[in-house]
Design a protein around this motif. Structure first.
Motif, mmCIF file in Angstrom:
data_model
loop_
_atom_site.group_PDB
_atom_site.id
_atom_site.type_symbol
_atom_site.label_atom_id
_atom_site.label_comp_id
_atom_site.label_asym_id
_atom_site.label_seq_id
_atom_site.Cartn_x
_atom_site.Cartn_y
_atom_site.Cartn_z
ATOM 1 N N ARG A 267 59.751 -8.716 23.498
ATOM 2 C CA ARG A 267 60.993 -8.352 22.810
ATOM 3 C C ARG A 267 60.992 -8.878 21.380
ATOM 4 N N GLU A 268 60.652 -10.136 21.206
ATOM 5 C CA GLU A 268 60.649 -10.723 19.868
ATOM 6 C C GLU A 268 59.569 -10.099 18.984
ATOM 7 N N ASN A 269 58.387 -9.866 19.552
ATOM 8 C CA ASN A 269 57.329 -9.217 18.779
ATOM 9 C C ASN A 269 57.770 -7.845 18.290
ATOM 10 N N PHE A 270 58.509 -7.139 19.125
ATOM 11 C CA PHE A 270 58.996 -5.811 18.767
ATOM 12 C C PHE A 270 60.057 -5.905 17.675
ATOM 13 N N LEU A 271 61.072 -6.729 17.899
ATOM 14 C CA LEU A 271 62.208 -6.773 16.978
ATOM 15 C C LEU A 271 61.812 -7.260 15.587
ATOM 16 N N LYS A 272 60.800 -8.117 15.508
ATOM 17 C CA LYS A 272 60.313 -8.580 14.203
ATOM 18 C C LYS A 272 59.863 -7.408 13.342
ATOM 19 N N GLN A 273 59.375 -6.357 13.977
ATOM 20 C CA GLN A 273 58.805 -5.229 13.238
ATOM 21 C C GLN A 273 59.810 -4.116 12.961
ATOM 22 N N THR A 274 61.066 -4.343 13.353
ATOM 23 C CA THR A 274 62.110 -3.360 13.053
ATOM 24 C C THR A 274 62.814 -3.661 11.735
ATOM 25 N N LYS A 275 62.520 -4.802 11.146
ATOM 26 C CA LYS A 275 63.195 -5.198 9.902
ATOM 27 C C LYS A 275 62.907 -4.187 8.792
ATOM 28 N N GLY A 276 63.969 -3.809 8.105
ATOM 29 C CA GLY A 276 63.814 -2.908 6.968
ATOM 30 C C GLY A 276 63.687 -1.442 7.332
ATOM 31 N N ILE A 277 63.778 -1.124 8.612
ATOM 32 C CA ILE A 277 63.695 0.280 9.044
ATOM 33 C C ILE A 277 65.080 0.735 9.487
ATOM 34 N N GLY B 205 52.281 10.330 32.657
ATOM 35 C CA GLY B 205 50.956 9.783 32.384
ATOM 36 C C GLY B 205 50.707 9.594 30.905
ATOM 37 N N GLN B 206 51.034 10.593 30.101
ATOM 38 C CA GLN B 206 50.849 10.494 28.658
ATOM 39 C C GLN B 206 51.767 9.433 28.063
ATOM 40 N N ALA B 207 53.010 9.376 28.541
ATOM 41 C CA ALA B 207 53.965 8.400 28.011
ATOM 42 C C ALA B 207 53.505 6.976 28.286
ATOM 43 N N GLU B 208 52.961 6.735 29.478
ATOM 44 C CA GLU B 208 52.471 5.396 29.806
ATOM 45 C C GLU B 208 51.211 5.072 28.989
ATOM 46 N N TYR B 209 50.379 6.065 28.800
ATOM 47 C CA TYR B 209 49.141 5.874 28.035
ATOM 48 C C TYR B 209 49.450 5.496 26.585
ATOM 49 N N THR B 210 50.316 6.280 25.941
ATOM 50 C CA THR B 210 50.635 5.994 24.539
ATOM 51 C C THR B 210 51.456 4.718 24.402
ATOM 52 N N SER B 211 52.264 4.391 25.402
ATOM 53 C CA SER B 211 53.011 3.139 25.351
ATOM 54 C C SER B 211 52.061 1.942 25.380
ATOM 55 N N GLY B 212 51.047 2.022 26.221
ATOM 56 C CA GLY B 212 50.056 0.958 26.277
ATOM 57 C C GLY B 212 49.342 0.787 24.945
ATOM 58 N N HIS B 213 48.986 1.902 24.320
ATOM 59 C CA HIS B 213 48.323 1.841 23.021
ATOM 60 C C HIS B 213 49.275 1.317 21.942
ATOM 61 N N ALA B 214 50.546 1.692 22.036
ATOM 62 C CA ALA B 214 51.527 1.199 21.064
ATOM 63 C C ALA B 214 51.675 -0.311 21.169
ATOM 64 N N CYS B 215 51.639 -0.827 22.391
ATOM 65 C CA CYS B 215 51.698 -2.283 22.588
ATOM 66 C C CYS B 215 50.496 -2.960 21.952
ATOM 67 N N ASP B 216 49.312 -2.406 22.191
ATOM 68 C CA ASP B 216 48.088 -3.010 21.656
ATOM 69 C C ASP B 216 48.028 -2.900 20.131
ATOM 70 N N TYR B 217 48.292 -1.712 19.625
ATOM 71 C CA TYR B 217 48.170 -1.458 18.188
ATOM 72 C C TYR B 217 49.130 -2.319 17.377
ATOM 73 N N ASN B 218 50.331 -2.546 17.925
ATOM 74 C CA ASN B 218 51.352 -3.315 17.218
ATOM 75 C C ASN B 218 51.428 -4.777 17.652
ATOM 76 N N SER B 219 50.430 -5.203 18.451
ATOM 77 C CA SER B 219 50.325 -6.605 18.885
ATOM 78 C C SER B 219 51.597 -7.090 19.580
ATOM 79 N N LEU B 220 52.194 -6.236 20.396
ATOM 80 C CA LEU B 220 53.457 -6.591 21.035
ATOM 81 C C LEU B 220 53.306 -7.583 22.177
ATOM 82 N N LEU B 221 52.091 -7.746 22.680
ATOM 83 C CA LEU B 221 51.869 -8.652 23.807
ATOM 84 C C LEU B 221 51.258 -9.983 23.370
#
Length: 256
Positions: free
Chosen positions: A107-117, A56-72
């Motif tokens: 996938r693309e929204n995510f990978l764009k934000q991995t640059k430099g890390i 439950g917590q993992a799904e909750y924080t995953s949803g927030h991570a998607c929203d906060y990082n504009s992954l959708l």
């Protein structure tokens, strides 16, 4: 073991982008990994990810991570030629992701934000490492089943590299935790350095697996990496080293 008795179809809204299944009544960690290996062999061109601790917590924080990082977000993408279910009666895109044909967007929204890390960046996060945290690492690596949620979700993700499994279940939301992109860099480092494949994502832990236990020189190098990751000394992980000698898995904490 009858895998069909363990698996039930699961289709919550947030997982319409790929197939996922609910696993219940797991009696042992080995039983769960047999399910994982079966699905991995049956889908060689995809990545299998299992949920781990506190679903439950993992799904909750995953949803927030998607929203906060504009992954959708769909802005900037060509939305023509998708599955017809993506459009309303006026042939306009629905405005949210709802079919496997749109997975490339998250996938693309995510990978764009991995640059430099990279792994060095992750180590500089400065995550704390209390005595209880070390004990938790020892315990979950010794007896993983005790840390798993009674319900486990098996996700079949349309990506080839195991560390890209985070694009389908991004986690790491709170400021003190590793971010989804830092978890990606950590997972990529462990794959490229030790051939550990990411197979599990929970509310606090990541799970990795390889075909055989680490050799002595590999284990020594891994302990040095863990000391950097958790900002401590290798001596803190002496008991963990003894546990990992005969294991082909590795569980790491990404939260404070």
């Amino acid at each position: 073991m009858n895998i069909e008795k363990l698996i039930k179809t699961r289709e919550p809204y947030q997982e319409r982008l790929f197939e996922s299944f609910l696993i219940e009544n797991i009696k042992s960690y080995e039983e769960l990994m047999n399910v994982y290996q079966t699905y991995k062999q049956n889908h060689p061109d995809k990545t299998i990810i299992l949920t781990l601790d506190d679903l439950g917590q993992a799904e909750y924080t995953s949803g927030h991570a998607c929203d906060y990082n504009s992954l959708l977000d769909t802005e900037g993408y060509d939305l023509t030629g998708l599955d017809e279910a993506c459009y309303d009666e006026d042939n306009e895109h629905l405005g949210h992701l709802s079919t496997p044909s749109e997975y490339f967007i998250i996938r693309e929204n995510f990978l764009k934000q991995t640059k430099g890390i990279d792994f060095k960046t992750v180590c500089e996060k400065g995550i704390s490492n209390a005595e209880d945290d070390v004990i938790d690492l020892e315990n979950i690596n010794e007896s993983p089943l005790a840390f798993l949620d009674p319900q486990v979700i098996l996700k079949i993700l349309p990506v080839e590299q195991s560390y890209e499994g985070l694009t389908g279940f991004p986690n790491g939301y709170f400021d003190a935790d590793f971010s989804p992109f830092e978890n990606y860099a950590l997972s990529k480092h462990l794959f490229e350095t030790y051939n550990f494949e990411l197979f599990g994502i929970g509310a606090s832990f990541l799970g990795f697996i390889r075909n055989e236990p680490l050799k002595d020189n590999e284990l020594k190098a891994l302990l040095a990496d863990l000391a950097k990751l958790y900002n401590t000394t290798e001596s803190e992980f002496e008991k963990l080293a003894d546990i990992l000698k005969n294991k082909n898995h590795l569980f790491l904490r990404y939260t404070e």
